[in-house]
Enzyme design. Structure first.
Site, PDB file in Angstrom:
ATOM      1  N   LYS A  70       0.846  -1.203   0.000  1.00 18.12           N
ATOM      2  CA  LYS A  70       0.000   0.000   0.000  1.00 18.12           C
ATOM      3  C   LYS A  70       0.879   1.249   0.000  1.00 18.12           C
ATOM      4  CE  LYS A  70      -3.680  -2.478   2.304  1.00 18.12           C
ATOM      5  NZ  LYS A  70      -4.206  -3.033   3.538  1.00 18.12           N
ATOM      6  N   GLN A  76      -4.888  -2.144   9.650  1.00 21.44           N
ATOM      7  CA  GLN A  76      -4.655  -3.433   8.996  1.00 21.44           C
ATOM      8  C   GLN A  76      -5.158  -4.569   9.890  1.00 21.44           C
ATOM      9  OE1 GLN A  76      -3.471  -3.729   5.852  1.00 21.44           O
ATOM     10  NE2 GLN A  76      -3.752  -5.943   5.959  1.00 21.44           N
ATOM     11  N   ASP A  82     -11.549   1.815   4.139  1.00 26.01           N
ATOM     12  CA  ASP A  82     -11.902   0.390   4.053  1.00 26.01           C
ATOM     13  C   ASP A  82     -13.410   0.215   3.842  1.00 26.01           C
ATOM     14  OD1 ASP A  82     -10.029  -1.688   4.113  1.00 26.01           O
ATOM     15  OD2 ASP A  82      -9.562  -1.345   6.226  1.00 26.01           O
TER      16      ASP A  82
END
Ligand code: GUN
Length: 287
Positions: A54, A98, A123
């Site tokens: 990322k 994460q 997300d």
């Protein structure tokens, strides 16, 4: 006849090109450089690879990337405090925690994720974003299912009026994908571990999406001739061997189009995250 293989690389490149352009426009027109903060707790090796990926992709596209690595023994309070700071940081437009979190705080995952400002929730896991998706007013939507839709669109595969069958009912893939396909006028069915007649239902699918986490669950007898098969599974069956949920070698002779693992739709997830960071920056401009 052998299926068209949908390689993720070419689609991901297109999505990233479009994100790069939007980043340049935001800089030029509004003086805003989109910024993403990724919080990683502990040293899960797979998570470290994903986070590095990322970070690299942000750098490629001109997005500011801040990786916050917290120790394995971090408390819920440490995380909430970190998120609060990022929520009020004007230079950060997207926040991602994460997953999975370490065992000691895993039970608090929802409380931690729900602390993220919905406008920065790249997300798309916050209940406000989930609700907006369900009522047909999507803002920030989860990256993996959004990547499935983008891949179908870029490949020129029609969704409207088609029978779509999703195998797997997770909050990250199955459930949001149900709503995204429904919004595009597909007739959508979700199958899961308690489904009685899985092969029969799967054979009805024009678009079959496997997101079950079970290697080779989808065999050739479960696929209609000419169907599009999207494999979201990532199963590590040996230290260096990743496979999906689909028996690729057998199904490729039946399907019309199929995604490989690795190298398939998974590559679109990070590209869609970049699009979400840009979208979040735009939503915050309007706010
Ligand atoms: N770990 C595996 N997939 C995901 C994802 O989509 N988002 C986050 N935050 N962590 C993950």
């Amino acid at each position: 006849m052998s299926a068209r293989i949908l390689y993720g690389k070419e689609f991901a490149a297109k999505i990233k090109d479009s994100a790069r352009l939007e980043v340049e426009e935001l800089k030029k027109n509004f003086g805003v450089t989109p910024g993403l903060a990724v919080i990683i707790v502990g040293e899960n090796p797979a998570s470290q690879v994903y986070v590095r990926n990322k970070h690299k992709t942000c750098e490629e596209l001109g997005i500011i990337s801040k990786v916050i690595a917290l120790p394995e023994d971090s408390t819920k309070e440490n995380l909430l405090e970190t998120i609060d700071k990022l929520n009020s940081d004007k230079n950060i437009h997207g926040i991602l925690v994460q997953l999975p979190l370490p065992a000691a705080i895993k039970a608090h995952s929802d409380e931690i994720l729900n602390r993220i400002d919905p406008l920065k929730d790249v997300d798309g896991f916050h209940p406000e974003n989930v609700g907006n998706l369900v009522i047909g007013n999507p803002k920030l939507v989860p990256c993996t299912p959004a990547g499935c839709i983008e891949m179908l669109d870029l490949a020129g595969i029609e969704i409207d009026g088609k029978n779509a069958v999703i195998i797997g009912r997770s909050n990250i893939v199955g459930k949001p994908l149900f709503h995204l396909l429904l919004a595009r006028h597909a007739t959508v069915t979700i199958c899961h571990t308690h489904t009685k007649n899985l092969p029969e239902i799967a054979r009805q699918a024009d678009i079959l999406v496997a997101a079950s986490g079970k290697p080779a669950l989808i065999t050739a007898d479960m696929v209609k001739s000419g169907a599009t098969v999207i494999d979201v599974g990532i199963n590590r069956i040996a230290p260096k061997k990743l496979v999906g949920d689909v028996d690729f070698d057998a199904v490729k002779d039946i399907a019309g189009a199929i995604t490989p693992v690795p190298g398939g739709v998974g590559l679109l997830t990070v590209a869609m995250l970049m699009k979400n960071v840009v979208k979040a920056a735009k939503l915050q401009l309007e706010d």
